[in-house]
Design a protein around this motif. Structure first.
Motif, PDB file in Angstrom:
ATOM      1  N   GLY A  76     -38.931  -5.189 -32.880  1.00  0.00           N
ATOM      2  CA  GLY A  76     -40.114  -4.365 -32.628  1.00  0.00           C
ATOM      3  C   GLY A  76     -40.436  -4.209 -31.153  1.00  0.00           C
ATOM      4  O   GLY A  76     -41.587  -4.149 -30.748  1.00  0.00           O
ATOM      5  N   VAL A  77     -39.381  -4.140 -30.343  1.00  0.00           N
ATOM      6  CA  VAL A  77     -39.548  -4.117 -28.896  1.00  0.00           C
ATOM      7  C   VAL A  77     -39.318  -2.694 -28.369  1.00  0.00           C
ATOM      8  O   VAL A  77     -38.366  -2.044 -28.779  1.00  0.00           O
ATOM      9  N   PRO A  78     -40.184  -2.190 -27.471  1.00  0.00           N
ATOM     10  CA  PRO A  78     -39.951  -0.856 -26.920  1.00  0.00           C
ATOM     11  C   PRO A  78     -38.631  -0.782 -26.136  1.00  0.00           C
ATOM     12  O   PRO A  78     -38.236  -1.756 -25.488  1.00  0.00           O
ATOM     13  N   ILE A  79     -37.999   0.387 -26.212  1.00  0.00           N
ATOM     14  CA  ILE A  79     -36.681   0.579 -25.605  1.00  0.00           C
ATOM     15  C   ILE A  79     -36.776   1.594 -24.472  1.00  0.00           C
ATOM     16  O   ILE A  79     -37.412   2.633 -24.623  1.00  0.00           O
ATOM     17  N   VAL A  80     -36.149   1.287 -23.340  1.00  0.00           N
ATOM     18  CA  VAL A  80     -35.963   2.274 -22.276  1.00  0.00           C
ATOM     19  C   VAL A  80     -34.454   2.419 -22.090  1.00  0.00           C
ATOM     20  O   VAL A  80     -33.734   1.424 -22.012  1.00  0.00           O
ATOM     21  N   ILE A  81     -33.979   3.669 -22.063  1.00  0.00           N
ATOM     22  CA  ILE A  81     -32.539   3.905 -21.961  1.00  0.00           C
ATOM     23  C   ILE A  81     -32.148   4.094 -20.493  1.00  0.00           C
ATOM     24  O   ILE A  81     -32.752   4.899 -19.789  1.00  0.00           O
ATOM     25  N   ALA A  82     -31.130   3.361 -20.025  1.00  0.00           N
ATOM     26  CA  ALA A  82     -30.583   3.567 -18.686  1.00  0.00           C
ATOM     27  C   ALA A  82     -29.197   4.189 -18.825  1.00  0.00           C
ATOM     28  O   ALA A  82     -28.296   3.570 -19.396  1.00  0.00           O
ATOM     29  N   LEU A  83     -29.058   5.423 -18.353  1.00  0.00           N
ATOM     30  CA  LEU A  83     -27.747   6.091 -18.388  1.00  0.00           C
ATOM     31  C   LEU A  83     -27.071   5.770 -17.070  1.00  0.00           C
ATOM     32  O   LEU A  83     -27.379   6.365 -16.030  1.00  0.00           O
ATOM     33  N   ASN A  84     -26.182   4.801 -17.094  1.00  0.00           N
ATOM     34  CA  ASN A  84     -25.622   4.222 -15.869  1.00  0.00           C
ATOM     35  C   ASN A  84     -24.317   4.915 -15.451  1.00  0.00           C
ATOM     36  O   ASN A  84     -23.777   5.721 -16.192  1.00  0.00           O
ATOM     37  N   LYS A  85     -23.860   4.571 -14.257  1.00  0.00           N
ATOM     38  CA  LYS A  85     -22.595   5.059 -13.680  1.00  0.00           C
ATOM     39  C   LYS A  85     -22.641   6.564 -13.470  1.00  0.00           C
ATOM     40  O   LYS A  85     -21.625   7.255 -13.616  1.00  0.00           O
ATOM     41  N   ILE A  86     -23.837   7.061 -13.132  1.00  0.00           N
ATOM     42  CA  ILE A  86     -24.033   8.491 -12.961  1.00  0.00           C
ATOM     43  C   ILE A  86     -23.268   9.002 -11.740  1.00  0.00           C
ATOM     44  O   ILE A  86     -23.011  10.192 -11.603  1.00  0.00           O
ATOM     45  N   ASP A  87     -22.882   8.062 -10.842  1.00  0.00           N
ATOM     46  CA  ASP A  87     -22.106   8.434  -9.652  1.00  0.00           C
ATOM     47  C   ASP A  87     -20.669   8.813  -9.985  1.00  0.00           C
ATOM     48  O   ASP A  87     -19.975   9.436  -9.193  1.00  0.00           O
ATOM     49  N   LYS A  88     -20.202   8.437 -11.161  1.00  0.00           N
ATOM     50  CA  LYS A  88     -18.784   8.655 -11.482  1.00  0.00           C
ATOM     51  C   LYS A  88     -18.515  10.123 -11.792  1.00  0.00           C
ATOM     52  O   LYS A  88     -19.317  10.772 -12.472  1.00  0.00           O
ATOM     53  N   HIS A 119     -23.318  -2.283 -24.269  1.00  0.00           N
ATOM     54  CA  HIS A 119     -21.909  -2.555 -24.521  1.00  0.00           C
ATOM     55  C   HIS A 119     -21.258  -3.238 -23.314  1.00  0.00           C
ATOM     56  O   HIS A 119     -21.716  -3.098 -22.191  1.00  0.00           O
ATOM     57  N   VAL A 120     -20.177  -3.947 -23.580  1.00  0.00           N
ATOM     58  CA  VAL A 120     -19.449  -4.666 -22.534  1.00  0.00           C
ATOM     59  C   VAL A 120     -19.021  -3.685 -21.412  1.00  0.00           C
ATOM     60  O   VAL A 120     -18.626  -2.551 -21.690  1.00  0.00           O
ATOM     61  N   ASP A 121     -19.218  -4.128 -20.165  1.00  0.00           N
ATOM     62  CA  ASP A 121     -18.794  -3.361 -18.994  1.00  0.00           C
ATOM     63  C   ASP A 121     -19.589  -2.086 -18.716  1.00  0.00           C
ATOM     64  O   ASP A 121     -19.178  -1.286 -17.875  1.00  0.00           O
ATOM     65  N   HIS A 122     -20.683  -1.886 -19.418  1.00  0.00           N
ATOM     66  CA  HIS A 122     -21.450  -0.672 -19.127  1.00  0.00           C
ATOM     67  C   HIS A 122     -22.344  -0.811 -17.890  1.00  0.00           C
ATOM     68  O   HIS A 122     -22.962   0.153 -17.471  1.00  0.00           O
ATOM     69  N   GLY A 123     -22.346  -2.047 -17.318  1.00  0.00           N
ATOM     70  CA  GLY A 123     -23.001  -2.207 -16.011  1.00  0.00           C
ATOM     71  C   GLY A 123     -24.337  -2.927 -16.029  1.00  0.00           C
ATOM     72  O   GLY A 123     -25.137  -2.774 -15.105  1.00  0.00           O
ATOM     73  N   LYS A 124     -24.569  -3.791 -17.034  1.00  0.00           N
ATOM     74  CA  LYS A 124     -25.844  -4.500 -17.136  1.00  0.00           C
ATOM     75  C   LYS A 124     -26.063  -5.446 -15.948  1.00  0.00           C
ATOM     76  O   LYS A 124     -27.095  -5.411 -15.295  1.00  0.00           O
ATOM     77  N   THR A 125     -25.041  -6.298 -15.707  1.00  0.00           N
ATOM     78  CA  THR A 125     -25.186  -7.275 -14.628  1.00  0.00           C
ATOM     79  C   THR A 125     -25.256  -6.572 -13.278  1.00  0.00           C
ATOM     80  O   THR A 125     -26.048  -6.952 -12.413  1.00  0.00           O
ATOM     81  N   SER A 126     -24.460  -5.503 -13.110  1.00  0.00           N
ATOM     82  CA  SER A 126     -24.482  -4.759 -11.841  1.00  0.00           C
ATOM     83  C   SER A 126     -25.852  -4.159 -11.589  1.00  0.00           C
ATOM     84  O   SER A 126     -26.354  -4.173 -10.456  1.00  0.00           O
ATOM     85  N   LEU A 127     -26.449  -3.641 -12.631  1.00  0.00           N
ATOM     86  CA  LEU A 127     -27.775  -3.044 -12.511  1.00  0.00           C
ATOM     87  C   LEU A 127     -28.792  -4.092 -12.056  1.00  0.00           C
ATOM     88  O   LEU A 127     -29.577  -3.864 -11.140  1.00  0.00           O
ATOM     89  N   LEU A 128     -28.705  -5.249 -12.684  1.00  0.00           N
ATOM     90  CA  LEU A 128     -29.619  -6.332 -12.337  1.00  0.00           C
ATOM     91  C   LEU A 128     -29.320  -6.850 -10.924  1.00  0.00           C
ATOM     92  O   LEU A 128     -30.240  -7.175 -10.177  1.00  0.00           O
ATOM     93  N   ASP A 129     -28.036  -6.891 -10.574  1.00  0.00           N
ATOM     94  CA  ASP A 129     -27.664  -7.275  -9.201  1.00  0.00           C
ATOM     95  C   ASP A 129     -28.333  -6.367  -8.199  1.00  0.00           C
ATOM     96  O   ASP A 129     -28.868  -6.820  -7.188  1.00  0.00           O
ATOM     97  N   VAL A 145     -41.556  -8.885 -12.426  1.00  0.00           N
ATOM     98  CA  VAL A 145     -40.877  -8.595 -13.690  1.00  0.00           C
ATOM     99  C   VAL A 145     -39.837  -9.689 -13.915  1.00  0.00           C
ATOM    100  O   VAL A 145     -39.129 -10.067 -12.980  1.00  0.00           O
ATOM    101  N   THR A 146     -39.774 -10.216 -15.135  1.00  0.00           N
ATOM    102  CA  THR A 146     -38.745 -11.207 -15.455  1.00  0.00           C
ATOM    103  C   THR A 146     -37.651 -10.534 -16.263  1.00  0.00           C
ATOM    104  O   THR A 146     -37.931  -9.858 -17.259  1.00  0.00           O
ATOM    105  N   PHE A 147     -36.413 -10.679 -15.790  1.00  0.00           N
ATOM    106  CA  PHE A 147     -35.282 -10.039 -16.458  1.00  0.00           C
ATOM    107  C   PHE A 147     -34.388 -11.062 -17.138  1.00  0.00           C
ATOM    108  O   PHE A 147     -34.132 -12.134 -16.588  1.00  0.00           O
ATOM    109  N   LEU A 148     -33.903 -10.708 -18.326  1.00  0.00           N
ATOM    110  CA  LEU A 148     -32.851 -11.481 -18.972  1.00  0.00           C
ATOM    111  C   LEU A 148     -31.624 -10.592 -19.035  1.00  0.00           C
ATOM    112  O   LEU A 148     -31.695  -9.462 -19.504  1.00  0.00           O
ATOM    113  N   ASP A 149     -30.497 -11.106 -18.550  1.00  0.00           N
ATOM    114  CA  ASP A 149     -29.217 -10.388 -18.621  1.00  0.00           C
ATOM    115  C   ASP A 149     -28.459 -10.953 -19.810  1.00  0.00           C
ATOM    116  O   ASP A 149     -28.330 -12.165 -19.936  1.00  0.00           O
ATOM    117  N   THR A 150     -27.990 -10.093 -20.699  1.00  0.00           N
ATOM    118  CA  THR A 150     -27.252 -10.586 -21.877  1.00  0.00           C
ATOM    119  C   THR A 150     -25.803 -10.127 -21.808  1.00  0.00           C
ATOM    120  O   THR A 150     -25.495  -9.140 -21.150  1.00  0.00           O
TER     121      THR A 150
END
Ligand code: GTP
Ligand code: MG
Length: 369
Positions: free
Chosen positions: A178-190, A86-96, A128-133
């Motif tokens: 059909g792609v495997p999923i790994v869940i990242a529970l982000n912003k755990i510092d908050k 979802h928007v603003d959940h921290g995808k780009t920050s994680l990749l940064d 590892v090659t990453f795509l940020d969406t």
């Protein structure tokens, strides 16, 4: 076969999903937002909106690109990992954090509007090659495309928020591909972070994480402090190992266009992901209705490259136009052949645009190279 959801179709036609649902209701069809539609339904609905649908068969799309490889020629390749959520959940920050750069801070309004492609070396020395969406609801097609070229999806959910519409949509795209999923529970510092609440919400969607006895790997992370990110990468690499990803580096390159733009100084700049084979400076390429000779290649840091092997994102200079994101790019034997095919495709596109109706091209979202 079902192709895309009502929601995806709406965004391809640039109308709201509510309008699509309303039109369906008027025709006596009950359709929900995430319901996947078959060819007949898509054709009828699109027609109501003045669109004409062309269904590409797998054979047509894979004209030249599909060459069988001998098992003996295959070599291990890096995984392609798409970050979705979802928007603003921290995808780009994680990749940064992963690549220790600062893209999120440089973006207009902090909202990602394109797909970024980066390759990194992990601490365990694996590439590892990453795509940020983008997470914004307007970019459904881009997420679908990201899910399609990837090997693994990281679904980012902010632990101080909830499973949101684009979280669900991203999970749907990954599952459809059909792609495997790994869940990242982000912003755990908050202070307000409540990862258990998110795990619970995911379980309602049948995404049961390993800690709770399910099959999905998950990891609490903070893109701010870096907590948990090494563990997340280890889990992604574990998924990658299971997949035993291989490609033949010793054939003509085939890849997918990630984005393309016109740069005043450099001409057309096309970001591509090489999927198999090796692309080299001087190669003749065909991409959608455009072709050209690769004048120069750079990585995402701007460093010059002479060759780009499987699972490598690379910026290519030298095309005669800007292909569309999602177009296949492939190295051709001769400039004559590339020009002929490009001209054919341009003619086809012209004929199609001369028809009165607007036009959408769909291919099966689940199909991968
Ligand atoms: P879109 O690309 O627009 O969908 O957003 P995104 O998912 O890439 O989110 P982005 O990385 O731009 O981060 C959104 C906001 O959340 C920014 O203000 C980040 O600084 C903040 N943020 C991201 N991750 C964390 C985190 O782990 N902890 C805290 N405290 N803030 C974070
Ligand atoms: Mg972003």
């Amino acid at each position: 076969t079902e192709f895309i959801s009502a929601n995806d179709l709406a965004s391809l036609m640039d109308v709201s999903v509510n309008e699509v649902i309303k039109v369906c209701l008027n025709m006596g069809m009950f359709v929900s937002i995430n319901q996947r539609l078959d060819a007949e339904a898509i054709t009828v609905i699109a027609d109501e909106f003045g669109y004409d649908i062309e269904f590409l068969s797998a054979e047509e799309e894979e004209t030249v690109a599909e060459i069988e490889d001998d098992e003996a020629d295959l070599q291990p390749r890096a995984p392609i990992v798409t970050i979705m959520g979802h928007v603003d959940h921290g995808k780009t920050s994680l990749l940064d954090y992963i690549r220790s750069a600062t893209v999120a801070k440089g973006e207009a309004g902090g909202i990602t509007q394109h797909i970024g492609a980066y390759d990194v070396m992990t601490k365990s020395d694996k590439r590892v090659t990453f795509l940020d969406t983008p997470g914004h609801e307007a970019f459904t097609a881009m997420r679908a495309r990201g899910a399609k070229v990837t090997d693994i999806a990281i679904i980012v959910v902010a632990a101080d928020d909830s499973v949101m519409p684009q979280t669900r949509e991203a999970i749907n795209h990954a599952q459809a591909a059909g792609v495997p999923i790994v869940i990242a529970l982000n912003k755990i510092d908050k202070p307000g972070a409540n990862p258990d609440k998110v795990r619970e919400e995911l379980s309602v969607m049948n995404i049961l994480v390993e800690e709770w006895g399910g099959k999905y790997q998950s990891q609490e992370v903070s893109a701010k402090t870096g907590a948990g990110i090494d563990d997340l990468l280890e889990k992604v690499l574990l998924e990658a190992e299971i997949l035993e990803l291989k490609a033949n580096p010793d054939r003509k390159a085939v890849g997918t266009v990630i984005e393309a733009s016109l740069d005043k100084g450099r001409g057309y700049v096309t970001t591509i992901l090489v999927q198999t084979g090796t692309m080299e400076v001087g190669d003749i390429v065909l991409a959608g209705p455009h072709f050209g000779r690769v004048k120069a290649m750079t990585d995402h840091r701007g460093k010059k490259m002479k060759k780009a092997g499987p699972a490598t994102p690379v910026q290519v200079l030298g095309l005669t136009g800007a292909p569309q994101a999602g177009d296949k790019i492939q190295v051709m034997d001769s400039e004559r052949e590339a020009r002929e095919l490009a001209t054919q495709r341009q003619q086809l596109a012209r004929e199609q645009s001369m028809r009165t109706k607007k036009h959408i091209t769909l291919d099966e979202i689940g199909r991968r190279l």
